[in-house]
Design a protein around this motif. Sequence first.
Motif, PDB file in Angstrom:
ATOM      1  N   ALA A 289      14.800  -9.132  -7.688  1.00  0.00           N
ATOM      2  CA  ALA A 289      14.080  -7.987  -8.252  1.00  0.00           C
ATOM      3  C   ALA A 289      12.869  -8.449  -9.056  1.00  0.00           C
ATOM      4  N   VAL A 290      13.019  -9.555  -9.762  1.00  0.00           N
ATOM      5  CA  VAL A 290      11.892 -10.110 -10.521  1.00  0.00           C
ATOM      6  C   VAL A 290      10.765 -10.513  -9.579  1.00  0.00           C
ATOM      7  N   GLU A 291      11.096 -11.240  -8.508  1.00  0.00           N
ATOM      8  CA  GLU A 291      10.060 -11.688  -7.574  1.00  0.00           C
ATOM      9  C   GLU A 291       9.381 -10.512  -6.878  1.00  0.00           C
ATOM     10  N   GLU A 292      10.176  -9.512  -6.527  1.00  0.00           N
ATOM     11  CA  GLU A 292       9.588  -8.359  -5.849  1.00  0.00           C
ATOM     12  C   GLU A 292       8.696  -7.567  -6.801  1.00  0.00           C
ATOM     13  N   THR A 293       9.046  -7.541  -8.084  1.00  0.00           N
ATOM     14  CA  THR A 293       8.170  -6.914  -9.068  1.00  0.00           C
ATOM     15  C   THR A 293       6.839  -7.651  -9.145  1.00  0.00           C
ATOM     16  N   LEU A 294       6.888  -8.977  -9.155  1.00  0.00           N
ATOM     17  CA  LEU A 294       5.670  -9.777  -9.231  1.00  0.00           C
ATOM     18  C   LEU A 294       4.782  -9.578  -8.005  1.00  0.00           C
ATOM     19  N   ARG A 295       5.410  -9.273  -6.873  1.00  0.00           N
ATOM     20  CA  ARG A 295       4.630  -9.014  -5.659  1.00  0.00           C
ATOM     21  C   ARG A 295       4.149  -7.572  -5.623  1.00  0.00           C
ATOM     22  N   PHE A 296       5.089  -6.650  -5.661  1.00  0.00           N
ATOM     23  CA  PHE A 296       4.789  -5.237  -5.395  1.00  0.00           C
ATOM     24  C   PHE A 296       4.061  -4.584  -6.567  1.00  0.00           C
ATOM     25  N   TYR A 297       4.442  -4.949  -7.778  1.00  0.00           N
ATOM     26  CA  TYR A 297       3.813  -4.402  -8.972  1.00  0.00           C
ATOM     27  C   TYR A 297       2.970  -5.472  -9.667  1.00  0.00           C
ATOM     28  N   THR A 298       2.219  -6.215  -8.890  1.00  0.00           N
ATOM     29  CA  THR A 298       1.398  -7.251  -9.503  1.00  0.00           C
ATOM     30  C   THR A 298       0.437  -6.639 -10.509  1.00  0.00           C
ATOM     31  N   ILE A 299       0.324  -7.277 -11.672  1.00  0.00           N
ATOM     32  CA  ILE A 299      -0.529  -6.742 -12.735  1.00  0.00           C
ATOM     33  C   ILE A 299      -1.969  -7.227 -12.605  1.00  0.00           C
ATOM     34  N   ILE A 300      -2.237  -8.118 -11.677  1.00  0.00           N
ATOM     35  CA  ILE A 300      -3.583  -8.641 -11.482  1.00  0.00           C
ATOM     36  C   ILE A 300      -4.252  -7.842 -10.375  1.00  0.00           C
ATOM     37  N   PHE A 301      -5.211  -7.014 -10.738  1.00  0.00           N
ATOM     38  CA  PHE A 301      -5.937  -6.302  -9.691  1.00  0.00           C
ATOM     39  C   PHE A 301      -6.734  -7.300  -8.868  1.00  0.00           C
ATOM     40  N   GLY A 302      -7.454  -8.180  -9.533  1.00  0.00           N
ATOM     41  CA  GLY A 302      -8.185  -9.221  -8.832  1.00  0.00           C
ATOM     42  C   GLY A 302      -8.482 -10.371  -9.759  1.00  0.00           C
ATOM     43  N   ASP A 303      -8.926 -11.481  -9.178  1.00  0.00           N
ATOM     44  CA  ASP A 303      -9.178 -12.703  -9.938  1.00  0.00           C
ATOM     45  C   ASP A 303     -10.558 -13.235  -9.560  1.00  0.00           C
ATOM     46  N   ASP A 334      -0.206  -7.016   1.565  1.00  0.00           N
ATOM     47  CA  ASP A 334      -0.868  -7.129   2.871  1.00  0.00           C
ATOM     48  C   ASP A 334       0.165  -7.078   3.994  1.00  0.00           C
ATOM     49  N   PRO A 335       0.125  -6.051   4.847  1.00  0.00           N
ATOM     50  CA  PRO A 335       1.118  -5.943   5.926  1.00  0.00           C
ATOM     51  C   PRO A 335       0.966  -7.021   6.985  1.00  0.00           C
ATOM     52  N   ARG A 336      -0.129  -7.774   6.961  1.00  0.00           N
ATOM     53  CA  ARG A 336      -0.294  -8.899   7.893  1.00  0.00           C
ATOM     54  C   ARG A 336       0.585 -10.071   7.494  1.00  0.00           C
ATOM     55  N   VAL A 337       1.110 -10.029   6.272  1.00  0.00           N
ATOM     56  CA  VAL A 337       1.900 -11.135   5.729  1.00  0.00           C
ATOM     57  C   VAL A 337       3.341 -10.727   5.451  1.00  0.00           C
ATOM     58  N   TYR A 338       3.527  -9.500   4.927  1.00  0.00           N
ATOM     59  CA  TYR A 338       4.845  -9.070   4.476  1.00  0.00           C
ATOM     60  C   TYR A 338       5.413  -7.975   5.367  1.00  0.00           C
ATOM     61  N   ASP A 339       6.662  -8.111   5.728  1.00  0.00           N
ATOM     62  CA  ASP A 339       7.394  -7.027   6.370  1.00  0.00           C
ATOM     63  C   ASP A 339       7.675  -5.949   5.327  1.00  0.00           C
ATOM     64  N   ARG A 340       7.481  -4.680   5.709  1.00  0.00           N
ATOM     65  CA  ARG A 340       7.677  -3.566   4.779  1.00  0.00           C
ATOM     66  C   ARG A 340       6.870  -3.821   3.504  1.00  0.00           C
ATOM     67  N   ALA A 341       5.622  -4.171   3.676  1.00  0.00           N
ATOM     68  CA  ALA A 341       4.762  -4.572   2.557  1.00  0.00           C
ATOM     69  C   ALA A 341       4.601  -3.476   1.526  1.00  0.00           C
ATOM     70  N   ASP A 342       4.686  -2.221   1.942  1.00  0.00           N
ATOM     71  CA  ASP A 342       4.457  -1.098   1.034  1.00  0.00           C
ATOM     72  C   ASP A 342       5.741  -0.580   0.408  1.00  0.00           C
ATOM     73  N   GLU A 343       6.819  -1.387   0.460  1.00  0.00           N
ATOM     74  CA  GLU A 343       8.091  -1.001  -0.141  1.00  0.00           C
ATOM     75  C   GLU A 343       8.566  -2.085  -1.102  1.00  0.00           C
ATOM     76  N   PHE A 344       9.297  -1.648  -2.133  1.00  0.00           N
ATOM     77  CA  PHE A 344      10.001  -2.566  -3.034  1.00  0.00           C
ATOM     78  C   PHE A 344      11.335  -2.889  -2.378  1.00  0.00           C
ATOM     79  N   VAL A 345      11.513  -4.141  -1.957  1.00  0.00           N
ATOM     80  CA  VAL A 345      12.685  -4.525  -1.162  1.00  0.00           C
ATOM     81  C   VAL A 345      13.543  -5.495  -1.968  1.00  0.00           C
TER      82      VAL A 345
END
Length: 417
Positions: A289-303, A334-345
């Motif tokens: 859940a921690v890792e998925e938060t870091l991915r799906f709810y990343t706090i960095i818009f851009g760098d 990015d759906p080119r990299v992650y399966d179900r990229a738009d979901e918290f899995v």
Amino acid sequence: MANKADDPVEGVEKPARVQSGCPVVHLDVSPALEAGSYWRKADELREAGQAFFNTMAQGYWMFTRYDEVREIYQHPEIFSSESITPWEPEPVYRFVPTQIDPPEHSKYRQLLSRWFAPAAVNEAGPAAEAICRRLVAQIAPSGGCDFVAEFAMRFPTEVFLTVIGLPASDADLFVPWVEDFFRGFGGDLAQQEAMARALDGMRQYWVDALDERRDEPVPREGDLASHLLHATLDGEPIGDALILDILTVLVLAGLDTTRAELGYLFRHLATNPDDRRRLIAEPELISSAVEETLRFYTIIFGDGRKVARDIEFHGCPLRKGDMVYGLVSGANRDPRVYDRADEFVLGRTANNHLGFAAGPHRCLGAHLARRVMKIAVEEWLKVIPDFRVATDAPLLERGGGSMMTLLTLPLAWEVTS
């Protein structure tokens, strides 16, 4: 994010070096908006194209997809960290080691690495658990709280201060300093004075701390400031100015980030009871859940990065001194990299996200942040297993110019006698 300024600018001529196929946008990432707005904008940009030229400030190039963002991180010889905010190519501040490029970067990082290595984080685990249990026990009888103000800001700050050898009670000082700094750092010009005062306050705190330790013949055990006073770089003492830079950036990088991720993680648990109940039944999934938060709810818009030499990068003609912006929020979904990229899995197995950046500047405090988030979920759910968001009003998040974070998160729960 319904904001006309976010759309391609009509009537604005493309700069001569912006080739056809690289659209122009005018995107201001500083305003506070309804939570989720910046991720939606990142998704829109990523699916519209892999590169844009943003006419905001002096203008800078944006790259929206995972492969390009990772490539920017992995090539500091091309994409320098001399500036990390694309609207500020000549920053007045210096974050050490954040804004130091390899090979010199590794020397500075080695001064700090043992304090945030897995062994050090493991050693700090019992103290972090005790801090968390104390804070949850204080909050639980009330039946509700502003999670951001009363827990997410306080818990990681107390743990961080403990790790570097400072009194946890000094969180009373650091929390408002960090808040004020990032309001200005994100591009809000109205907050520049508060940002400057916050920096002055932090630096004076460290000046006083160094003066207190200066004449001690050996380093204090477990005290980072004392350690740096006795450390050397290339055989020479580090010097107060550099020590102040190092300590200031550690505070800024170490406190705001974890509190922000905790806010989004607990909002998710409050609004997704099935995931919450699953974590209670299967606590071994909390790390997932921690890792998925870091991915799906990343706090960095851009760098941001500063181009070190002329190069054509994925069809964009970059010149030395240009600024680029890797859209981390787009890359991590990015759906080119992650399966179900738009979901918290929960239980996602392949999760090589960019939530802690990548390459030589990968987050020094990643191990500590993960542990703090994991402990927060474990200890909170033991005492408050069922909770909900206590408002129907939209939640607001700070703009993506610095790091996105919920401004408030009211939670409520039933109190049992």
